[in-house]
Write a protein that holds these residues in place. Structure first.
Motif, short mmCIF file in Angstrom:
data_model
loop_
_atom_site.label_atom_id
_atom_site.label_comp_id
_atom_site.label_asym_id
_atom_site.label_seq_id
_atom_site.Cartn_x
_atom_site.Cartn_y
_atom_site.Cartn_z
N LEU A 107 -15.77 -0.50 1.00
CA LEU A 107 -15.37 -0.99 -0.32
C LEU A 107 -15.53 0.12 -1.35
N ARG A 108 -14.41 0.65 -1.83
CA ARG A 108 -14.44 1.69 -2.84
C ARG A 108 -13.09 1.71 -3.55
N PRO A 109 -13.00 2.28 -4.73
CA PRO A 109 -11.71 2.33 -5.42
C PRO A 109 -10.62 2.91 -4.53
N GLY A 110 -9.48 2.22 -4.47
CA GLY A 110 -8.35 2.65 -3.66
C GLY A 110 -8.31 2.04 -2.28
N ALA A 111 -9.38 1.35 -1.87
CA ALA A 111 -9.41 0.75 -0.53
C ALA A 111 -8.42 -0.40 -0.43
N SER A 112 -7.90 -0.60 0.79
CA SER A 112 -7.01 -1.73 1.08
C SER A 112 -7.84 -2.96 1.38
N SER A 113 -7.56 -4.05 0.68
CA SER A 113 -8.31 -5.29 0.91
C SER A 113 -8.12 -5.79 2.34
N LYS A 114 -6.94 -5.59 2.88
CA LYS A 114 -6.65 -6.08 4.22
C LYS A 114 -7.45 -5.32 5.28
N THR A 137 -8.12 -16.09 -7.89
CA THR A 137 -7.36 -14.96 -8.41
C THR A 137 -7.21 -13.85 -7.39
N LEU A 138 -8.29 -13.55 -6.67
CA LEU A 138 -8.27 -12.42 -5.74
C LEU A 138 -9.29 -12.66 -4.64
N ASP A 139 -8.86 -12.61 -3.39
CA ASP A 139 -9.81 -12.71 -2.29
C ASP A 139 -9.39 -11.85 -1.11
N PHE A 140 -10.33 -11.64 -0.20
CA PHE A 140 -10.09 -10.85 0.99
C PHE A 140 -9.69 -11.79 2.12
N ASN A 141 -8.47 -11.62 2.62
CA ASN A 141 -7.98 -12.45 3.72
C ASN A 141 -7.07 -11.61 4.60
N GLU A 142 -6.57 -12.20 5.67
CA GLU A 142 -5.76 -11.44 6.63
C GLU A 142 -4.28 -11.39 6.26
N HIS A 143 -3.89 -12.01 5.15
CA HIS A 143 -2.48 -12.09 4.79
C HIS A 143 -2.10 -11.19 3.62
N ASP A 144 -2.93 -11.17 2.58
CA ASP A 144 -2.60 -10.44 1.37
C ASP A 144 -3.25 -9.06 1.38
N ASP A 145 -2.56 -8.10 0.79
CA ASP A 145 -3.10 -6.75 0.69
C ASP A 145 -3.02 -6.28 -0.75
N TRP A 146 -4.09 -5.85 -1.29
CA TRP A 146 -4.15 -5.35 -2.65
C TRP A 146 -5.19 -4.22 -2.71
N GLU A 147 -5.20 -3.50 -3.80
CA GLU A 147 -6.06 -2.31 -3.91
C GLU A 147 -7.34 -2.61 -4.67
N VAL A 148 -8.45 -2.25 -4.07
CA VAL A 148 -9.74 -2.39 -4.72
C VAL A 148 -9.81 -1.38 -5.88
N GLN A 149 -10.35 -1.83 -7.03
CA GLN A 149 -10.41 -0.96 -8.20
C GLN A 149 -11.82 -0.91 -8.78
N GLU A 150 -12.13 0.20 -9.40
CA GLU A 150 -13.42 0.34 -10.08
C GLU A 150 -13.54 -0.73 -11.16
N GLY A 151 -14.73 -1.32 -11.26
CA GLY A 151 -14.97 -2.36 -12.26
C GLY A 151 -14.82 -3.77 -11.72
N MET A 152 -14.31 -3.91 -10.49
CA MET A 152 -14.24 -5.23 -9.88
C MET A 152 -15.61 -5.64 -9.35
N ALA A 153 -15.80 -6.92 -9.12
CA ALA A 153 -17.05 -7.42 -8.53
C ALA A 153 -16.68 -8.51 -7.53
#
Length: 386
Positions: free
Chosen positions: A288-295, A333-349
């Motif tokens: 888990l770091r900025p730029g990482a793929s959630s998928k 709003t945003l979760d880690f699952n096997e279907h959606d892919d989004w970019e982890v960003q600094e400042g998220m929790a």
């Protein structure tokens, strides 16, 4: 009735500096312009709080926040709740409705007074507090206005936290860990789930915890399979596993920690499952770091767990932050699952979780430039044996 001037302040508890709220407002206004919206009506209590600081446990009564390009938004609340604006909010004026008033008509009055009779108005159509009846009446009473779905507009702005917001989550994390230690100290065979809850609540309040968006979940024995089970008078017995999911809350910002306790020597199956789950989540948190793929992060947890639990469909993490009952986080709003892919960003929790074969573990993390910072860092990541 309109209240244009606030009464003198009597113990102001504004959670953040006024400029912090104005910065949030400007970010929302920018998103409004991007979507072509001239006006935004907000009904979700989390979003009203995010932009104004206003909060009340009486949010069961109708309230809405009107946003335009003007510097200051307009808050419409129940007359009896106006003291909470003086106590918590940076706003200089507000509007109220009283018992006997038609709240929707009052909303339309405010919209018209702010030049919205023919505007393109965004509505949070997915908000629980904007009912179908209210939305339909707004349309009928504002026939020349146009309406657009603005669901998640403010929620997505909220995903990136300021350092002040992250500090609230860090404080909430320390409370959750203190609550967990209090639970571990009292749990013994013969103690009831309710007695554990009493110890947790007592410790949390002493540590500064506010009322939480969800009750603490205390699940012993067979109740592991009762999802989000609240405490009961059930007696905890030898040989059982006890799963605890406990919450800290500061300024409505939540942090969560989950741990599992074995009442006596655990089976080899449980020990092996615990080792697998902890290792899998360790790898995910490390990634888990900025730029990482959630998928990709999700797969690091889901893949190993499915080798022992093929039906693992649960999310492996989700955004956390402001919560009013019945929720503690921003999972919608945003979760880690096997279907959606989004970019982890600094400042998220995020609240990151993993479960299999009676064992569960979780941590709340903040995303910094260097990676994931555990805001619940003190309690050991292992199966606890009593």
């Amino acid at each position: 009735m309109s209240t244009l001037e606030k009464e003198p302040r009597r113990g102001h508890l504004q959670a953040f500096a006024t400029e912090e709220f104005r910065t949030r407002l400007r970010r929302v206004q920018k998103e409004m312009r991007h979507n072509g919206l001239e006006m935004l009506l907000i009904h979700a209590p989390e979003n009203i709080y995010y932009l104004t600081g206003y909060q009340t446990s009486g949010y069961f009564a109708y309230q809405t926040l009107l946003i335009t390009e003007a510097e200051e938004p307009t808050l419409l609340v129940r007359y009896l709740e106006r003291g909470n604006i003086d106590e918590y909010s940076w706003l200089g004026s507000y509007e109220t409705w009283r018992e006997g008033d038609d709240e929707v008509v009052r909303t339309v009055d405010v919209v018209r007074s702010r030049g919205g009779a023919t505007a393109l108005i965004g509505l949070e159509k997915s908000a629980w507090f904007l009912t179908a009846k209210v939305a339909e009446r707004l349309g009928s009473l504002l026939p020349q206005a146009r309406f657009a779905d603005a669901s998640q507009l403010v929620d997505r702005v909220r995903l990136i936290k300021s350092e002040q917001e992250l500090n609230c989550i860090r404080k909430a994390g320390r409370i959750a860990e203190a609550e967990m230690r209090a639970a571990i100290e009292i749990i013994r065979p013969g103690v009831t789930e309710a007695e554990v809850a009493a110890a947790v609540l007592h410790k949390g309040v002493l540590e500064g915890c506010e009322y939480t968006g969800l009750p603490h979940h205390i699940m012993s024995g067979y109740r592991y399979d009762v999802c989000h089970a609240n405490w009961t008078p059930k007696v905890i017995t030898s040989g059982e596993l006890v799963l605890l999911e406990l919450y800290g809350c500061i300024e409505r910002y939540h942090a969560t920690q989950m741990r599992t306790i074995s009442m006596g020597r655990p089976s080899e199956e449980v020990r092996d499952a615990a080792a697998l789950v902890v290792k899998a989540q360790d790898e995910a948190i490390k990634a888990l770091r900025p730029g990482a793929s959630s998928k990709i992060v999700d797969a690091l947890v889901r893949g190993p767990i499915r080798t022992i639990r093929p039906d693992y469909y649960n999310r492996s993490g989700y955004s956390t932050g402001i919560g009013f009952p019945p929720r503690t986080a921003e999972w919608q709003t945003l979760d880690f699952n096997e279907h959606d892919d989004w970019e982890v960003q600094e400042g998220m929790a995020f609240h990151m979780l993993a479960l299999a074969r009676g064992f569960g573990i979780s941590e709340t993390v903040a995303i910094t430039k260097s990676g994931a910072e555990r805001v619940t860092p003190e309690n050991k990541r292992e199966l606890i044996v009593i």
